[in-house]
Motif scaffolding. Sequence first.
Motif, PDB file in Angstrom:
ATOM      1  N   ARG A   1       0.863  -1.182   0.000  1.00 27.25           N
ATOM      2  CA  ARG A   1       0.000   0.000   0.000  1.00 27.25           C
ATOM      3  C   ARG A   1       0.896   1.228   0.000  1.00 27.25           C
ATOM      4  O   ARG A   1       1.975   1.205   0.611  1.00 27.25           O
TER       5      ARG A   1
ATOM      6  N   VAL B   1       1.136   5.704   0.192  1.00 25.37           N
ATOM      7  CA  VAL B   1       0.533   7.017   0.421  1.00 25.37           C
ATOM      8  C   VAL B   1       1.355   8.011  -0.388  1.00 25.37           C
ATOM      9  O   VAL B   1       2.591   7.980  -0.341  1.00 25.37           O
TER      10      VAL B   1
ATOM     11  N   THR C   1      -1.236  13.954  -7.282  1.00 19.13           N
ATOM     12  CA  THR C   1      -2.164  13.229  -8.152  1.00 19.13           C
ATOM     13  C   THR C   1      -1.389  12.448  -9.208  1.00 19.13           C
ATOM     14  O   THR C   1      -1.711  11.299  -9.515  1.00 19.13           O
TER      15      THR C   1
ATOM     16  N   VAL D   1      -0.121   9.248  -7.910  1.00 22.92           N
ATOM     17  CA  VAL D   1      -1.192   8.245  -7.813  1.00 22.92           C
ATOM     18  C   VAL D   1      -1.448   7.629  -9.188  1.00 22.92           C
ATOM     19  O   VAL D   1      -1.554   6.411  -9.332  1.00 22.92           O
ATOM     20  N   HIS D   2      -1.513   8.481 -10.223  1.00 27.42           N
ATOM     21  CA  HIS D   2      -1.713   7.978 -11.593  1.00 27.42           C
ATOM     22  C   HIS D   2      -0.608   6.987 -11.966  1.00 27.42           C
ATOM     23  O   HIS D   2      -0.888   5.890 -12.448  1.00 27.42           O
ATOM     24  N   LEU D   3       0.637   7.387 -11.757  1.00 32.90           N
ATOM     25  CA  LEU D   3       1.764   6.546 -12.170  1.00 32.90           C
ATOM     26  C   LEU D   3       1.791   5.241 -11.389  1.00 32.90           C
ATOM     27  O   LEU D   3       2.128   4.183 -11.935  1.00 32.90           O
TER      28      LEU D   3
ATOM     29  N   MET E   1      -0.876   3.758 -10.170  1.00 31.01           N
ATOM     30  CA  MET E   1      -1.986   2.948 -10.705  1.00 31.01           C
ATOM     31  C   MET E   1      -1.576   2.270 -12.005  1.00 31.01           C
ATOM     32  O   MET E   1      -1.953   1.144 -12.282  1.00 31.01           O
TER      33      MET E   1
ATOM     34  N   GLY F   1      -0.184  -0.877 -11.463  1.00 31.93           N
ATOM     35  CA  GLY F   1      -1.067  -1.854 -10.839  1.00 31.93           C
ATOM     36  C   GLY F   1      -1.120  -1.737  -9.320  1.00 31.93           C
ATOM     37  O   GLY F   1      -1.566  -2.652  -8.642  1.00 31.93           O
ATOM     38  N   LEU F   2      -0.674  -0.600  -8.790  1.00 27.31           N
ATOM     39  CA  LEU F   2      -0.615  -0.459  -7.330  1.00 27.31           C
ATOM     40  C   LEU F   2      -1.838   0.272  -6.784  1.00 27.31           C
ATOM     41  O   LEU F   2      -2.512   0.993  -7.508  1.00 27.31           O
ATOM     42  N   SER F   3      -2.080   0.073  -5.517  1.00 28.22           N
ATOM     43  CA  SER F   3      -3.162   0.789  -4.848  1.00 28.22           C
ATOM     44  C   SER F   3      -2.563   1.837  -3.924  1.00 28.22           C
ATOM     45  O   SER F   3      -1.882   1.500  -2.957  1.00 28.22           O
ATOM     46  N   VAL F   4      -2.826   3.078  -4.255  1.00 24.87           N
ATOM     47  CA  VAL F   4      -2.193   4.170  -3.543  1.00 24.87           C
ATOM     48  C   VAL F   4      -3.250   5.176  -3.105  1.00 24.87           C
ATOM     49  O   VAL F   4      -4.194   5.452  -3.839  1.00 24.87           O
ATOM     50  N   VAL F   5      -3.073   5.689  -1.920  1.00 26.29           N
ATOM     51  CA  VAL F   5      -4.014   6.681  -1.405  1.00 26.29           C
ATOM     52  C   VAL F   5      -3.360   8.049  -1.460  1.00 26.29           C
ATOM     53  O   VAL F   5      -2.243   8.232  -0.977  1.00 26.29           O
ATOM     54  N   GLN F   6      -4.051   8.990  -2.072  1.00 26.76           N
ATOM     55  CA  GLN F   6      -3.517  10.347  -2.118  1.00 26.76           C
ATOM     56  C   GLN F   6      -3.737  10.999  -0.768  1.00 26.76           C
ATOM     57  O   GLN F   6      -4.858  11.038  -0.262  1.00 26.76           O
TER      58      GLN F   6
ATOM     59  N   ASP G   1      -8.198  -3.001  -0.205  1.00 25.45           N
ATOM     60  CA  ASP G   1      -7.409  -2.527  -1.330  1.00 25.45           C
ATOM     61  C   ASP G   1      -8.067  -1.261  -1.864  1.00 25.45           C
ATOM     62  O   ASP G   1      -9.103  -1.317  -2.529  1.00 25.45           O
ATOM     63  N   VAL G   2      -7.496  -0.107  -1.531  1.00 27.51           N
ATOM     64  CA  VAL G   2      -8.153   1.150  -1.926  1.00 27.51           C
ATOM     65  C   VAL G   2      -7.170   2.116  -2.570  1.00 27.51           C
ATOM     66  O   VAL G   2      -6.043   2.270  -2.114  1.00 27.51           O
ATOM     67  N   THR G   3      -7.625   2.720  -3.649  1.00 25.31           N
ATOM     68  CA  THR G   3      -6.905   3.827  -4.253  1.00 25.31           C
ATOM     69  C   THR G   3      -7.778   5.057  -4.084  1.00 25.31           C
ATOM     70  O   THR G   3      -8.979   5.001  -4.303  1.00 25.31           O
ATOM     71  N   TYR G   4      -7.142   6.137  -3.657  1.00 30.23           N
ATOM     72  CA  TYR G   4      -7.905   7.369  -3.454  1.00 30.23           C
ATOM     73  C   TYR G   4      -7.236   8.503  -4.209  1.00 30.23           C
ATOM     74  O   TYR G   4      -6.017   8.640  -4.163  1.00 30.23           O
ATOM     75  N   CYS G   5      -8.041   9.279  -4.873  1.00 28.41           N
ATOM     76  CA  CYS G   5      -7.488  10.426  -5.574  1.00 28.41           C
ATOM     77  C   CYS G   5      -8.361  11.653  -5.358  1.00 28.41           C
ATOM     78  O   CYS G   5      -9.581  11.586  -5.424  1.00 28.41           O
TER      79      CYS G   5
ATOM     80  N   ARG H   1      -7.967   8.387 -17.393  1.00 36.73           N
ATOM     81  CA  ARG H   1      -6.719   7.720 -17.032  1.00 36.73           C
ATOM     82  C   ARG H   1      -6.909   6.825 -15.808  1.00 36.73           C
ATOM     83  O   ARG H   1      -6.425   5.702 -15.742  1.00 36.73           O
ATOM     84  N   MET H   2      -7.647   7.353 -14.863  1.00 40.33           N
ATOM     85  CA  MET H   2      -7.826   6.632 -13.613  1.00 40.33           C
ATOM     86  C   MET H   2      -8.683   5.379 -13.803  1.00 40.33           C
ATOM     87  O   MET H   2      -8.330   4.293 -13.344  1.00 40.33           O
TER      88      MET H   2
ATOM     89  N   ASN I   1      -6.911   2.537 -15.832  1.00 44.01           N
ATOM     90  CA  ASN I   1      -5.965   1.755 -15.026  1.00 44.01           C
ATOM     91  C   ASN I   1      -6.665   0.934 -13.959  1.00 44.01           C
ATOM     92  O   ASN I   1      -6.276  -0.192 -13.675  1.00 44.01           O
TER      93      ASN I   1
ATOM     94  N   ASN J   1      -6.335  -3.014 -13.666  1.00 45.17           N
ATOM     95  CA  ASN J   1      -5.845  -3.661 -12.445  1.00 45.17           C
ATOM     96  C   ASN J   1      -6.879  -4.615 -11.857  1.00 45.17           C
ATOM     97  O   ASN J   1      -6.538  -5.677 -11.342  1.00 45.17           O
TER      98      ASN J   1
ATOM     99  N   LYS K   1      -5.871  -8.518 -11.759  1.00 45.18           N
ATOM    100  CA  LYS K   1      -5.653  -9.053 -10.405  1.00 45.18           C
ATOM    101  C   LYS K   1      -6.977  -9.464  -9.783  1.00 45.18           C
ATOM    102  O   LYS K   1      -7.185  -9.298  -8.584  1.00 45.18           O
TER     103      LYS K   1
END
Lengths: 209, 402
Positions: free
Chosen positions: A50, A52, A56, A59-61, A63, A66-71, B363-367, B387-388, B391, B395, B399
């Motif tokens: 994970r 942090v 932005t 976060v895009h890069l 993703m 294939g990663l999960s990232v929190v801004q 599993d969380v993505t936050y923007c 873009r978001m 992807n 993903n 996965k």
Amino acid sequence: MTALLPEKDKRLDYKIILNLVNENSRILDLGCGDGTLLDLLNKEKNVIGRGVEISTEGVHLSMEKGLSVVQGNIDEGLSDYEDKSFDWVILSQTLQVIREPLLVILEMLRVGKHVIVSFPNSGHWKFRFNLLLKGRMPKTKLLPFEWYNTPNIRSLTIKDFKDFIYLEKMRVVKEYYFKDYSKLSKFRPANFFASMAMYVIEGMDNFPL
Amino acid sequence: MIQANGIYLHGCIRISKKGNALSVEKSKLKNSAGYVETKYIEIPNGIKLDCGETIAPLSIAYQTYGELNKDKTNAVLIVHALTGDAHAAGYNKKTGKAGWWDIMIGPGKGIDTNKYFVICSNVLGGCKGTTGPSSVNPETGKPYGLNFPPITIFDMVRVQKLLIEHLGIDCLLSVIGGSMGGMQALAWPVLYPGLVNSSAAIATTTRLSPQSIAFNEIGRLSILLDQNFNDGNYYGGQPPSKGLALARMIGHITYLSDESMQTKFGRNYKNDKPGEFLKPEFEVERYLHHQGDSFIKRFDANTYIYLTKAMDHFDLARNHKSLKHAFKDTFARYLIVAFTSDWLFPVYQSKEIVRSLQSNLCDVTYCEIESAYGHDAFLLEIEELTRMLENFLKNSFTKSKI
């Protein structure tokens, strides 16, 4: 965070982290940037990673990898995570940009079983000579910014960090000193010859003082 | 970059007239899901609602784009916002009208119909083909009106589940929605854990703020106070258009931001000079009137009441100890997106969702996308969202945990 980073396969600090981390472990990377380190750990060690990241674009890069990232801002804390919910919590080259280093490191120690911290060393001889001879705030490969636009709001040396660790009742488990991103520093004292330092640290809650 | 022009994105798509039928420019058609039509399914036994009542028969209007793969692992459900419909992508052959999210859904777009089988249905309680207050009540032979039972966001999701089953799909690759659609996207994995691989919730919340409930209430009140409302029995007569238009105008204020209003309208007069005292004089007034007037042609006032009520009452943590508990063991990957200037579904609400997910180690993505468009941003910040979502779907697909 810094501008001129070498290719990831030349990053010795990443290689060391890769060797430290066990297969399938849970990793939290604070200030994960474009996700290079997490991606590497993912591919080589199949970790549950994970991240942090404050930007932005980061976060895009991430993703895209294939990663999960929190801004978010690390300074806002890790209070959502339960104690010891990660095997490793990593603060790679990010210590110098955060506002509340003590708070963040204490939180890292709480949520992680192991903690890695690395930072550029302002005690490096080039830094010292630059300031001494030129009389201006030094710019280096690792820290190429002007004083007014640098994200690196904290300058610290290896000695400063060690004092901090001692005063705040933590302990260094492992230490690594680098000449640059791809080589270890052969010479000592590290505070003079190393441009960057990396530590595995732990809390000393269980040690009576 | 698309100019902010409210919800009406299709306003910028040119339609040329050929003979009697409207036809869409070939290049536009080629880059879209093509001509599409709304399909319907009937569920004779209907559905039992949260309130205990049953609606039967139940009709569901939906559209699909792309092909379902052999393993049925590429189904993506799009969930529309308050006033949307099943026509999310492609062009309607008769009217030439583009889908409400055509810019995002299509071949090579953010939600790529070459890769995914995309489904969009009109929500329960809607007025675009799925059973709602304007549908005929089989007991009376007349439209339900206010006899339509109160519905919830969860009921909407249950209806979507019936549709998915009808299409022969066990598990969804993803559920994607913004605003009220985002509420449903979040309710999906909570209601059907393990049956949805990922959920993308854009500009949304797990429960409305009192400020948003307040705006919904004056929207509803303006409909109720319309002389034509007649306790909801206006079908066949004059509908409460003035009230509905006013509700929409209030809504549109909340979809914009101070900054986007400054940029879009400033203090400009609509005819470059002050006009009649009691007539709309400013650009911003013209805009709101335009939005109100065009809305009444396409929307039912009772639906507006029922859907806003469903939003007001929605609380994802209901029946759970906490929000964290609600998300526990949902087995889904999440994408949460908020826009900085959105004051209807403010950033702090998205952060709350993210925190609950994080505390479960989900599993969380936050923007948090920097935008001046306010709540409308979820239909206007196309580049970032494309873009978001591209992807995120990739993903989710590679996965897949389910």
